[in-house]
Structures are given as C-alpha cells and as structure tokens.
Design a protein around this motif. Structure first.
Motif, PDB file in Angstrom:
ATOM      1  N   THR A  73      -6.637  33.828  23.554  1.00  0.00           N
ATOM      2  CA  THR A  73      -7.762  34.042  24.491  1.00  0.00           C
ATOM      3  C   THR A  73      -7.715  33.276  25.496  1.00  0.00           C
ATOM      4  OG1 THR A  73      -9.245  33.863  22.195  1.00  0.00           O
ATOM      5  CG2 THR A  73     -10.601  33.543  24.462  1.00  0.00           C
ATOM      6  N   MET A  74      -7.266  32.251  25.570  1.00  0.00           N
ATOM      7  CA  MET A  74      -7.375  31.411  26.844  1.00  0.00           C
ATOM      8  C   MET A  74      -6.220  32.298  27.842  1.00  0.00           C
ATOM      9  SD  MET A  74      -7.617  28.790  28.846  1.00  0.00           S
ATOM     10  CE  MET A  74      -8.187  27.471  27.478  1.00  0.00           C
ATOM     11  N   GLN A  75      -5.093  32.799  27.381  1.00  0.00           N
ATOM     12  CA  GLN A  75      -4.294  33.655  27.980  1.00  0.00           C
ATOM     13  C   GLN A  75      -4.861  34.777  28.745  1.00  0.00           C
ATOM     14  OE1 GLN A  75      -0.974  34.501  25.401  1.00  0.00           O
ATOM     15  NE2 GLN A  75       0.114  32.726  26.073  1.00  0.00           N
ATOM     16  N   THR A  76      -5.806  35.424  27.898  1.00  0.00           N
ATOM     17  CA  THR A  76      -6.521  36.478  28.501  1.00  0.00           C
ATOM     18  C   THR A  76      -7.393  36.288  29.478  1.00  0.00           C
ATOM     19  OG1 THR A  76      -6.464  37.483  26.140  1.00  0.00           O
ATOM     20  CG2 THR A  76      -8.170  38.473  27.428  1.00  0.00           C
ATOM     21  N   LEU A  77      -8.292  35.017  29.226  1.00  0.00           N
ATOM     22  CA  LEU A  77      -9.119  34.558  30.391  1.00  0.00           C
ATOM     23  C   LEU A  77      -8.360  34.352  31.733  1.00  0.00           C
ATOM     24  CD1 LEU A  77     -11.493  32.122  28.185  1.00  0.00           C
ATOM     25  CD2 LEU A  77     -12.262  34.574  29.279  1.00  0.00           C
ATOM     26  N   MET A 115     -12.649  25.990  24.820  1.00  0.00           N
ATOM     27  CA  MET A 115     -11.586  26.526  24.185  1.00  0.00           C
ATOM     28  C   MET A 115     -11.158  25.214  23.682  1.00  0.00           C
ATOM     29  SD  MET A 115     -10.617  29.731  24.018  1.00  0.00           S
ATOM     30  CE  MET A 115     -12.322  29.918  23.889  1.00  0.00           C
ATOM     31  N   SER A 116     -11.387  23.990  24.394  1.00  0.00           N
ATOM     32  CA  SER A 116     -10.879  22.838  23.864  1.00  0.00           C
ATOM     33  C   SER A 116     -11.314  22.497  22.459  1.00  0.00           C
ATOM     34  CB  SER A 116     -11.371  21.683  24.817  1.00  0.00           C
ATOM     35  OG  SER A 116     -12.871  21.617  24.899  1.00  0.00           O
ATOM     36  N   ASP A 117     -12.729  22.992  22.234  1.00  0.00           N
ATOM     37  CA  ASP A 117     -13.172  22.651  20.950  1.00  0.00           C
ATOM     38  C   ASP A 117     -12.478  23.574  20.036  1.00  0.00           C
ATOM     39  OD1 ASP A 117     -16.683  22.430  21.805  1.00  0.00           O
ATOM     40  OD2 ASP A 117     -15.111  20.915  21.910  1.00  0.00           O
ATOM     41  N   LEU A 118     -12.056  24.644  20.308  1.00  0.00           N
ATOM     42  CA  LEU A 118     -11.442  25.629  19.302  1.00  0.00           C
ATOM     43  C   LEU A 118     -10.089  24.845  18.892  1.00  0.00           C
ATOM     44  CD1 LEU A 118     -11.985  28.228  17.945  1.00  0.00           C
ATOM     45  CD2 LEU A 118     -10.845  29.542  19.516  1.00  0.00           C
ATOM     46  N   LEU A 119      -9.486  24.577  19.944  1.00  0.00           N
ATOM     47  CA  LEU A 119      -8.160  23.780  19.847  1.00  0.00           C
ATOM     48  C   LEU A 119      -8.253  22.506  19.048  1.00  0.00           C
ATOM     49  CD1 LEU A 119      -6.377  23.995  23.322  1.00  0.00           C
ATOM     50  CD2 LEU A 119      -5.760  25.216  21.319  1.00  0.00           C
ATOM     51  N   SER A 120      -9.183  21.823  19.318  1.00  0.00           N
ATOM     52  CA  SER A 120      -9.355  20.456  18.458  1.00  0.00           C
ATOM     53  C   SER A 120      -9.744  20.930  17.121  1.00  0.00           C
ATOM     54  CB  SER A 120     -10.699  19.884  19.097  1.00  0.00           C
ATOM     55  OG  SER A 120     -10.932  18.561  18.388  1.00  0.00           O
ATOM     56  N   ALA A 123      -4.912  29.349   7.946  1.00  0.00           N
ATOM     57  CA  ALA A 123      -6.092  29.434   8.533  1.00  0.00           C
ATOM     58  C   ALA A 123      -6.176  28.935   9.977  1.00  0.00           C
ATOM     59  CB  ALA A 123      -7.375  29.633   7.870  1.00  0.00           C
ATOM     60  N   ALA A 124      -5.905  27.497   9.783  1.00  0.00           N
ATOM     61  CA  ALA A 124      -5.937  26.390  11.015  1.00  0.00           C
ATOM     62  C   ALA A 124      -5.221  26.933  11.921  1.00  0.00           C
ATOM     63  CB  ALA A 124      -5.742  24.909  10.428  1.00  0.00           C
ATOM     64  N   ALA A 125      -3.932  27.177  11.486  1.00  0.00           N
ATOM     65  CA  ALA A 125      -2.776  27.603  12.554  1.00  0.00           C
ATOM     66  C   ALA A 125      -3.148  29.010  13.169  1.00  0.00           C
ATOM     67  CB  ALA A 125      -1.651  28.109  11.825  1.00  0.00           C
ATOM     68  N   ARG A 126      -3.760  29.637  12.459  1.00  0.00           N
ATOM     69  CA  ARG A 126      -4.353  30.858  13.142  1.00  0.00           C
ATOM     70  C   ARG A 126      -5.445  30.714  14.411  1.00  0.00           C
ATOM     71  NH1 ARG A 126      -3.569  35.700  15.475  1.00  0.00           N
ATOM     72  NH2 ARG A 126      -5.112  37.355  15.106  1.00  0.00           N
ATOM     73  N   ILE A 127      -6.357  29.539  13.890  1.00  0.00           N
ATOM     74  CA  ILE A 127      -7.448  29.234  14.858  1.00  0.00           C
ATOM     75  C   ILE A 127      -6.583  28.904  16.143  1.00  0.00           C
ATOM     76  CG2 ILE A 127      -8.953  27.570  15.555  1.00  0.00           C
ATOM     77  CD1 ILE A 127      -9.651  27.537  12.447  1.00  0.00           C
ATOM     78  N   ILE A 128      -5.412  28.027  16.294  1.00  0.00           N
ATOM     79  CA  ILE A 128      -4.677  27.850  17.579  1.00  0.00           C
ATOM     80  C   ILE A 128      -4.267  28.852  18.088  1.00  0.00           C
ATOM     81  CG2 ILE A 128      -2.880  26.430  18.204  1.00  0.00           C
ATOM     82  CD1 ILE A 128      -3.489  24.239  16.058  1.00  0.00           C
ATOM     83  N   GLN A 129      -3.808  29.771  17.241  1.00  0.00           N
ATOM     84  CA  GLN A 129      -3.279  31.278  17.746  1.00  0.00           C
ATOM     85  C   GLN A 129      -4.083  31.814  18.594  1.00  0.00           C
ATOM     86  OE1 GLN A 129      -1.275  33.761  15.073  1.00  0.00           O
ATOM     87  NE2 GLN A 129      -0.640  35.062  16.833  1.00  0.00           N
TER      88      GLN A 129
END
Length: 441
Positions: A433-437, A1-6, A422-428
């Motif tokens: 995903t993090m909340q689901t996990l 998830m850190s990569d996706l946030l980055s 699109a970048a904002a959507r990636i963070i969302q």
C-alpha cells in the motif's frame, strides 16, 4: 501506515514468542516437574483513548504480558499432602516386610526347632534310653539357640539399616533445603513473567514436592514467588528470609530413630522420614520382644529339664544359658546327660515335657508372635495401598492442569503458525500500500 506496520510487527513478535513457548512445552513434555506454559497476550492500548473520552478508532496491535505457568495451587498442595502420606506408608511397609522375613522359619528355623524339641521329647517317652533320640533332643536345643541368635542378628541388621536409610534421607532433605534457598535468591532477581522466572518456579515446585514427600512441611510465597518453608507440626522455620535451618537425627541405643531441629524435637507425622521412624520403633519392639521370649523360653525349659534325672542318676542341668536372644547358647551336654527320667519313672521327665505343650508353651507363643507380625504387616500393606491410590488420584488431578498434552500443543502450534503468517501478511500489505501511494505522487 505506521499503525498497520506496528500491528504487524507486534503480531510477528508475539506469535514468534508463542511458537517458541509451544515448542518449549513439546520439548519438555517428559521433563519431571515441568509445568505447561502459555504466553499471556493483551491488546496494546490506543494512545488517543482516555477514560472519559474515546477518540478515533486506533488499533495498536498485541502486547506480550509474560509467560504464565498452568498450575492450580490447591491441587498442588493436595498432591503434596497425599504424596507425604504415601511415602510414609511405603517406607514403613518395606521394613515391615523385612522384619517378617527375619522372623520367618525359612530364615532362622526357630519354629521347626521348637517343634522338633517337643517331638523328640514325645519319642523319648517311648524309648528314654535311646542315644540317638537323646542326641536329637540336644541338637534341637542347639538349633533353637541358633534360631534365636539368627533372628536377633537379622533384627539388629535391620535396625542399623533403617537408621542408615533415615540418615541418608535427612542428608538429602537438608540438601534440598539449601537448594530451595538458592532458588529463592534467583526468584527475587527474576523479571516477572519471564521464562527464567517460570523455570525457577518449576525447580522450586520440584524441590517442594521432594521435601513434602520426605517430611511434613508447609509453604507460603511472597510476591516474587520466593518460598518460606516451615515444619507442619511445630511451625519451625526451615527456609525463609535467607535462613536455612537443617534438621538432625539421633539413633537411640535400641535403634529408635528421632529427629531434631535447632536442638529441639522435630515432630513429624508424614513423609518417608516418619515412615523410617515408625519402622525403627517397630524393629526395636520386636528386638525387645524377642529377648523377652528367649529368656522366658530358656527359663521354662531349664526348669523343666532340671526337674529330671539323667542316665547317670544326676540331676538335670540347664539346657540354655544367656540373657538375651543374641546371647542364648545351648549348654554342651552329652546324650547321657539328657534328664529323661524323674522320680516316677525312666521317662517321667519327658512326659512332663509333653504336658508343657499347649497354649502357653514356647512353641505356641512363637507361632502367635509370628501371626501378630503377619497381621501388622498386612495392615501396613493395606494402608500403603490406600495411600498410593489417594496419591495417584491427587497426582492425576494436578497433572490434568500442569501436564503437557501433545495433541493440544500440536493444535496450538498450528494456530500460532497461522497467526504468524497473518501478521507477516499485514506487513506485506502495508508495504504494498505504501509503494502504491508513493508511486501515485
């Protein structure tokens, strides 16, 4: 998830800057000297990949490398050269037109007065004792002297005017040199790829454009974009290494303008300063030619008049005195002192006057002089038209690279808006995903 946030974070940061850059372009679309900018973006390298070994796929996002100006140095140099030629031709033509105006009959009435002198002399051959015709003959002589004086005065004023214009241009040129050195100081301190560096380079190029339009200069740049400026003709240093060498100007007694740098001659064949120098030379030549014509005319007419006899039987007196066009003066004579007669008859001297009229008489010489000036002005006009066409073409080629196109910027604005979303959507998505996990633990 850190990569996706980055990835999302770098995208938001990059596309936010890109939108700001596009907005800056749109805001400065009409700003003189502004070169279109774009954001140079690159992939963030993965930390798990090496030259000889590639690990697992690990995208890193997007990185901002800096702001890039849309310029073509060759086109810029070509535009500056053609601009200098155009300014030289334009400055020269302006003063050539003024010279033609100063010599025109509408201004000084000289051509009309010369014609009137010979016409009255012809009329006196038929009625040599007519006091009215005698008075008109003397009035024509007075009008000729006044015409030469007017032409000389106008040319003198033009000489002073072109000298004043050249002085002001030299002052502006030196001011631009000082400003360019200040830009150099800023560029050496600016961070590569920064907006500040781009703004300083815009101002640097604007100053170089002005300097190139004023005189022949050549520029080289260091790694920071700081400029070293030299005179094209002599190679003398104008700006560089913290040194600014101003140019000077001298005006000769006859009005000819010349330039110096460091006490030595400053050879210059382009730019407005060259145009002023050429104009001053032309005006000086015209003043010298006018003086020559005035003295030759006075000598020729005086000799012809003194060859006759006036109504009182006395030898004819000189009609003119003076040693130049500015000092040419009609002698104060009475109607009876017009020397219309000679040994052959009461109208003999006026007949001799009429015989003077031809290819080499003052009237014909003055008409030829005006025709030569008109031809020189026409040639200068043709040169100016050609130089302007060349400069306009070079400027258009340069602008095709550097100029802001609002249609293109609008498309870029839409593209980066979508990328930002699109970048904002990636963070969302990363957050969801993090909340689901976390909720599944």
């Amino acid at each position: 998830m850190s990569d996706l946030l980055s990835i999302g974070y770098t995208g938001l940061r990059a596309y936010s800057k890109a939108l700001s850059t596009v907005g800056d372009n749109i805001a400065n679309a009409q700003t003189p000297g502004y070169a279109r900018r774009r954001l140079d973006l690159g992939e963030v390298p993965s930390g798990t990949n090496m030259v000889l070994y590639r690990g697992n796929t690990s995208p890193g996002g997007v990185d901002i490398k800096g702001v890039v100006r849309s310029v073509d140095q060759w086109l810029i140099n070509d535009a500056r050269i053609s601009s200098g030629d155009s300014e030289r031709a334009s400055a020269k033509l302006e003063w050539m037109n003024r010279v033609e105006g100063a010599l025109s009959d509408d201004t000084n009435g000289l051509k009309t007065a010369l014609t009137k002198l010979y016409t009255t002399a012809d009329q006196l051959t038929a009625d040599p004792s007519n006091p009215t015709l005698r008075a008109q003959f003397l009035q024509a002589a007075s009008d000729i002297a006044a015409g030469f004086q007017t032409a000389a005065s106008r040319l003198s004023s033009l000489s002073e005017g072109v000298s004043g214009a050249a002085t002001a241009e030299v002052t502006q040129f030196n001011t631009n040199l000082d400003a360019l050195e200040q830009i150099n100081v800023g560029l050496r301190k600016a961070r590569d790829g920064s907006t500040n560096q781009a703004a300083l380079m815009d101002e640097r190029d604007r100053l170089l454009d002005q300097l190139s339009s004023q005189a022949g200069v050549s520029a080289t740049f260091d790694a920071h974009g700081a400029v070293t400026l030299r005179a094209t003709g002599s190679g003398d240093l104008l700006v560089g290494g913290g040194v600014v060498t101003p140019i000077g100007m001298t005006t000769a007694a006859d009005g000819r303008v010349s330039y110096t740098i460091g006490g030595s001659p400053f050879p210059n064949a382009t730019g407005s300063l060259a145009g002023f120098a050429e104009a001053s030379n032309h005006i000086a030549d015209q003043r010298a030619g006018l003086d020559t014509m005035a003295t030759q005319f006075a000598a020729q007419i005086n000799t012809a008049h003194q060859a006759g006899v006036d109504a009182n039987g006395n030898a004819g007196q000189p009609l003119f005195s003076g040693t130049s066009a500015a000092t040419l003066t009609a002698t104060s004579l009475t109607a009876n002192q017009v020397a219309a007669a000679n040994a052959t008859g009461t109208n003999g001297n006026m007949l001799a006057f009429g015989a003077m009229r031809g290819v080499n008489d003052p009237e014909a010489k003055w008409s030829g002089h005006l025709a030569t000036q008109a031809q020189a002005t026409a040639a200068a006009s043709a040169q100016n038209a050609a130089a302007m066409t060349r400069a306009d073409g070079a400027a258009a080629a340069r602008d095709s690279v550097s100029e802001v196109n609002l249609d293109n910027e609008a498309a870029e604005l839409l593209r980066f808006q979508q990328a930002y979303s699109a970048a904002a959507r990636i963070i969302q998505v990363s957050r969801e995903t993090m909340q689901t996990l976390l909720s599944s633990l």
